[in-house]
Write a protein that holds these residues in place. Structure first.
Motif, mmCIF file in Angstrom:
data_model
loop_
_atom_site.group_PDB
_atom_site.id
_atom_site.type_symbol
_atom_site.label_atom_id
_atom_site.label_comp_id
_atom_site.label_asym_id
_atom_site.label_seq_id
_atom_site.Cartn_x
_atom_site.Cartn_y
_atom_site.Cartn_z
ATOM 1 N N VAL A 2 0.822 -1.209 0.000
ATOM 2 C CA VAL A 2 0.000 0.000 0.000
ATOM 3 C C VAL A 2 0.860 1.265 0.000
ATOM 4 N N ALA A 3 1.944 1.256 0.764
ATOM 5 C CA ALA A 3 2.814 2.424 0.910
ATOM 6 C C ALA A 3 4.268 2.009 0.713
ATOM 7 N N PRO A 4 4.623 1.552 -0.479
ATOM 8 C CA PRO A 4 5.978 1.043 -0.696
ATOM 9 C C PRO A 4 7.066 2.077 -0.448
ATOM 10 N N GLY A 5 6.819 3.313 -0.859
ATOM 11 C CA GLY A 5 7.857 4.328 -0.722
ATOM 12 C C GLY A 5 8.257 4.580 0.715
ATOM 13 N N ILE A 6 7.291 4.563 1.630
ATOM 14 C CA ILE A 6 7.593 4.821 3.040
ATOM 15 C C ILE A 6 8.425 3.683 3.621
ATOM 16 N N MET A 7 8.023 2.449 3.334
ATOM 17 C CA MET A 7 8.770 1.313 3.886
ATOM 18 C C MET A 7 10.174 1.213 3.294
ATOM 19 N N VAL A 8 10.313 1.505 2.014
ATOM 20 C CA VAL A 8 11.640 1.536 1.394
ATOM 21 C C VAL A 8 12.501 2.602 2.065
ATOM 22 N N ALA A 9 11.932 3.800 2.262
ATOM 23 C CA ALA A 9 12.685 4.889 2.875
ATOM 24 C C ALA A 9 13.088 4.556 4.309
ATOM 25 N N LEU A 10 12.205 3.884 5.059
ATOM 26 C CA LEU A 10 12.530 3.492 6.431
ATOM 27 C C LEU A 10 13.737 2.557 6.445
ATOM 28 N N CYS A 11 13.704 1.543 5.590
ATOM 29 C CA CYS A 11 14.819 0.590 5.537
ATOM 30 C C CYS A 11 16.114 1.273 5.113
ATOM 31 N N GLU A 12 16.026 2.159 4.150
ATOM 32 C CA GLU A 12 17.229 2.830 3.656
ATOM 33 C C GLU A 12 17.781 3.790 4.705
ATOM 34 N N ALA A 13 16.901 4.425 5.476
ATOM 35 C CA ALA A 13 17.372 5.291 6.553
ATOM 36 C C ALA A 13 18.108 4.485 7.619
ATOM 37 N N MET A 14 17.563 3.329 7.976
ATOM 38 C CA MET A 14 18.239 2.485 8.964
ATOM 39 C C MET A 14 19.573 1.972 8.426
ATOM 40 N N GLU A 15 19.612 1.634 7.163
ATOM 41 C CA GLU A 15 20.852 1.098 6.602
ATOM 42 C C GLU A 15 21.968 2.146 6.599
ATOM 43 N N ARG A 16 21.617 3.406 6.381
ATOM 44 C CA ARG A 16 22.665 4.446 6.386
ATOM 45 C C ARG A 16 22.891 5.033 7.782
ATOM 46 N N GLY A 17 22.170 4.505 8.787
ATOM 47 C CA GLY A 17 22.395 4.921 10.164
ATOM 48 C C GLY A 17 21.693 6.191 10.569
ATOM 49 N N ASP A 18 20.676 6.601 9.812
ATOM 50 C CA ASP A 18 19.931 7.819 10.125
ATOM 51 C C ASP A 18 18.724 7.445 10.981
ATOM 52 N N LEU A 19 18.974 7.294 12.264
ATOM 53 C CA LEU A 19 17.931 6.806 13.168
ATOM 54 C C LEU A 19 16.794 7.814 13.313
ATOM 55 N N ALA A 20 17.116 9.096 13.301
ATOM 56 C CA ALA A 20 16.069 10.109 13.442
ATOM 57 C C ALA A 20 15.082 10.042 12.284
ATOM 58 N N ALA A 21 15.592 9.911 11.057
ATOM 59 C CA ALA A 21 14.708 9.797 9.893
ATOM 60 C C ALA A 21 13.901 8.514 9.950
ATOM 61 N N ALA A 22 14.552 7.423 10.364
ATOM 62 C CA ALA A 22 13.854 6.142 10.447
ATOM 63 C C ALA A 22 12.740 6.192 11.483
ATOM 64 N N ARG A 23 12.998 6.832 12.623
ATOM 65 C CA ARG A 23 11.966 6.952 13.661
ATOM 66 C C ARG A 23 10.776 7.763 13.156
#
Length: 296
Positions: free
Chosen positions: A212-233
């Motif tokens: 339903v919301a692929p872009g948000i889930m992709v962005a969450l995973c990519e934020a965690m992978e690059r270590g951007d915890l604030a963006a992921a939260r």
């Protein structure tokens, strides 16, 4: 396709027409949209795809279409599970023949095999086909938990490349992450635990809500992978109401209702699943509007 699996993968729903037959056009459009939104892998014919109520021909066709539309751009992890090991082997060979890059194999449901039998089941499948295998642990559906020690025993064999872990136990998942070999990916099987699993060192998620919301889930995973915890939260907070709504009734009932509201497919399901109860519809629609998945 030899690198460790990582990022977000969508456990694809299977679209049907109002007459109840496979909607090939809607499936192709769904796959194209997922890839355009940056999806890292696609998983047809799992539990979200209603695999248990697909005919053998339909199962084959869903994977064929997914493979054709993906055209080698991202991994296609085809569901091939069964609680009959020989059936799982037969289906695995067929999925390999039509071009899947990986296989998804769930622990056998209903039989309730002991841990040593789970090892025997998965190894028999690996012995019979050449594709890398993603193990799927979802005790809430199958009635058996693949314990961390058993998962790690299988992970020592390079033919097993990942686990989709939906036990709901962060402690169990963390134990697997801590002791797994380098080649073996740990993917959350629960949307709501994606951030937690990746914080422990896991590689991503096989997601329902990304239908339903692929872009948000992709962005969450990519934020965690690059270590951007604030963006992921922030992304986790944004998607949390949609995750709750996606499981207000048994999956994939709410997901199909959402996709129907978005005009991407009909809401048709195969019995014994039925459309979303009317009492939930206003809330689900409001949440889709809230996260930007539906135009007002």
């Amino acid at each position: 396709m030899t690198s460790r699996l990582r990022g977000c993968g969508t456990a694809l729903v299977t679209p049907f027409t109002t007459g109840g037959v496979l909607d090939e056009d809607a499936l192709r459009a769904l796959v194209d949209w997922q890839i355009a939104q940056g999806m890292h892998m696609l998983i047809p014919c799992g539990s979200t795809g209603e695999a248990v109520t697909l005919s053998a021909a339909e199962h084959r066709r869903v994977v064929e279409i997914t493979v054709e539309q993906v055209n080698g751009r991202i991994p296609v992890i085809a569901g091939a599970g069964s609680n009959d090991t020989q059936k799982a082997i037969t289906l695995s060979r067929e999925m390999q023949a039509i071009g899947a890059t990986h296989l998804l194999h769930v622990t056998p449901m209903y039989n309730k095999p002991p841990q040593r039998a789970l090892v025997a089941h998965f190894r028999a499948i690996a012995d019979a086909c050449d594709l890398p295998i993603v193990i799927y642990n979802v005790p809430g559906r199958t009635g058996v938990n693949l314990e961390a020690r058993t998962c790690l025993e299988l992970a020592a064999d390079p033919r097993f490349v990942a686990v989709k872990e939906a036990s709901g136990s962060v402690a169990q998942i963390a134990a697997i992450i801590r002791d797994r070999p380098e080649h073996f990916a740990v993917l959350s099987g629960d949307d709501g635990l994606t951030l937690a699993v990746m914080a422990h060192g896991g590689e991503g998620v096989i997601s329902v809500v990304s239908n339903v919301a692929p872009g948000i889930m992709v962005a969450l995973c990519e934020a965690m992978e690059r270590g951007d915890l604030a963006a992921a939260r922030a992304l986790d907070t944004r998607i949390a109401p949609l995750i709750d709504a996606a499981f207000v009734e048994s999956n994939p009932i709410p997901a199909k209702a959402m996709l129907s509201m978005m005009g991407r497919m009909t809401e048709t399901l195969r019995l014994p699943l039925v459309p979303l109860a009317d009492v939930h519809r206003p809330r689900v629609r409001d949440i889709l509007l809230q996260v930007g998945a539906l135009a007002s």
